[in-house]
Write a protein that holds these residues in place. Structure first.
Motif, short mmCIF file in Angstrom:
data_model
loop_
_atom_site.label_atom_id
_atom_site.label_comp_id
_atom_site.label_asym_id
_atom_site.label_seq_id
_atom_site.Cartn_x
_atom_site.Cartn_y
_atom_site.Cartn_z
N ARG A 74 70.78 72.11 -2.67
CA ARG A 74 70.05 73.37 -2.71
C ARG A 74 68.92 73.36 -1.68
NH1 ARG A 74 69.89 75.76 -8.86
NH2 ARG A 74 72.09 75.40 -9.29
N SER A 78 66.18 76.25 0.31
CA SER A 78 65.67 77.61 0.48
C SER A 78 64.71 77.65 1.66
CB SER A 78 64.94 78.06 -0.80
OG SER A 78 64.28 79.31 -0.59
N ARG A 107 73.37 77.23 -1.38
CA ARG A 107 73.67 76.83 -2.75
C ARG A 107 75.17 76.92 -2.97
NH1 ARG A 107 71.31 80.86 -5.44
NH2 ARG A 107 73.26 81.84 -6.11
N ASP A 167 64.42 76.33 -10.58
CA ASP A 167 65.69 76.76 -9.99
C ASP A 167 65.66 78.21 -9.51
OD1 ASP A 167 66.90 74.32 -10.23
OD2 ASP A 167 67.92 74.78 -12.10
N SER A 168 64.74 79.00 -10.02
CA SER A 168 64.66 80.40 -9.62
C SER A 168 64.32 80.55 -8.13
CB SER A 168 63.61 81.14 -10.46
OG SER A 168 62.30 80.60 -10.25
N ASN A 228 67.24 81.50 -5.96
CA ASN A 228 67.88 82.80 -6.21
C ASN A 228 67.27 83.84 -5.29
OD1 ASN A 228 69.39 81.69 -8.36
ND2 ASN A 228 67.76 82.15 -9.82
#
Length: 208
Positions: free
Chosen positions: A75, A77, A91, A203-204, A207
């Motif tokens: 993961r 970001s 992801r 974990d947000s 998203n």
């Protein structure tokens, strides 16, 4: 769309002069490689970044900033927050994009080039040991600072990357600057600040 994303990926990877640098001794290389192996055990990483994009036809670098989050095993970001908003999340072998409210996704599992570059991005941020089948790796010292230079060997990588330079913090041996030099000799330099290693990441964050 794919070409745009590919260049964005390349810009994630962080030009430094060779002045006052020297090659590491064999013993220094061995010790440094051991520190890289320890860095490869990082489970999470978060940091603010400032990006300086240098282009031959522009006198001053184009500056932007944002935030990165990395969580093993897969993961990642990357968010630009100024002067524009743009977020990419890696992801489950996919790229999710939020371009100022316009959301899209792409499956990178069938593209070896995308997959390779995405691995390179996250590895650069962690300062991992690199595959010397794909890169010629050179180790340097500049004062107390360690420099790692990567020259791609594979033709498909050479199309996009001429050289990658990693600068490591003298205090905690973590990557603090990453520079990507393109075949045109334009380059993008990333400076990482407020780095946090192995802190809890919700974990947000991964998203859109």
């Amino acid at each position: 769309m794919k070409l745009k994303i590919l260049y964005m990926l390349l810009f994630m990877l962080p030009f430094l002069s060779n002045a006052q640098t020297r090659k590491m001794t064999t013993g220094e290389v061995t010790a440094f490689q051991q520190s890289l192996k320890r860095s490869a055990q990082i489970k999470t990483l978060s940091a603010d970044f400032v990006q300086y994009k240098h282009m031959s036809f522009v006198k001053q670098p184009i500056t932007s900033s944002g935030k990165i989050y990395l969580k093993q095993p897969d993961r990642f970001s990357w968010s630009y927050t100024a002067p524009f908003q743009y977020k990419m999340v890696f992801r489950n072998n996919k790229i999710f994009i939020d371009d100022q409210g316009k959301k899209t996704s792409m499956d990178i599992g069938n593209s070896k080039q995308f997959e390779k570059i995405s691995r390179l991005v996250s590895s650069s941020m962690r300062g991992s040991v690199y595959d010397e089948k794909e890169f010629t790796v050179s180790y340097f010292k500049k004062g107390e600072v360690n420099l790692l230079k990567l020259l791609p060997k594979l033709n498909d990588t050479k199309k996009y990357i001429k050289e990658i330079i990693l600068v490591f913090s003298s205090s905690d041996t973590q990557v603090e600057e990453v520079t990507l030099v393109e075949p045109s000799n334009d380059y993008t330099r990333f400076v990482l600040k407020n780095r946090k290693v192995n802190a809890q990441i919700n974990d947000s964050v991964f998203n859109l």
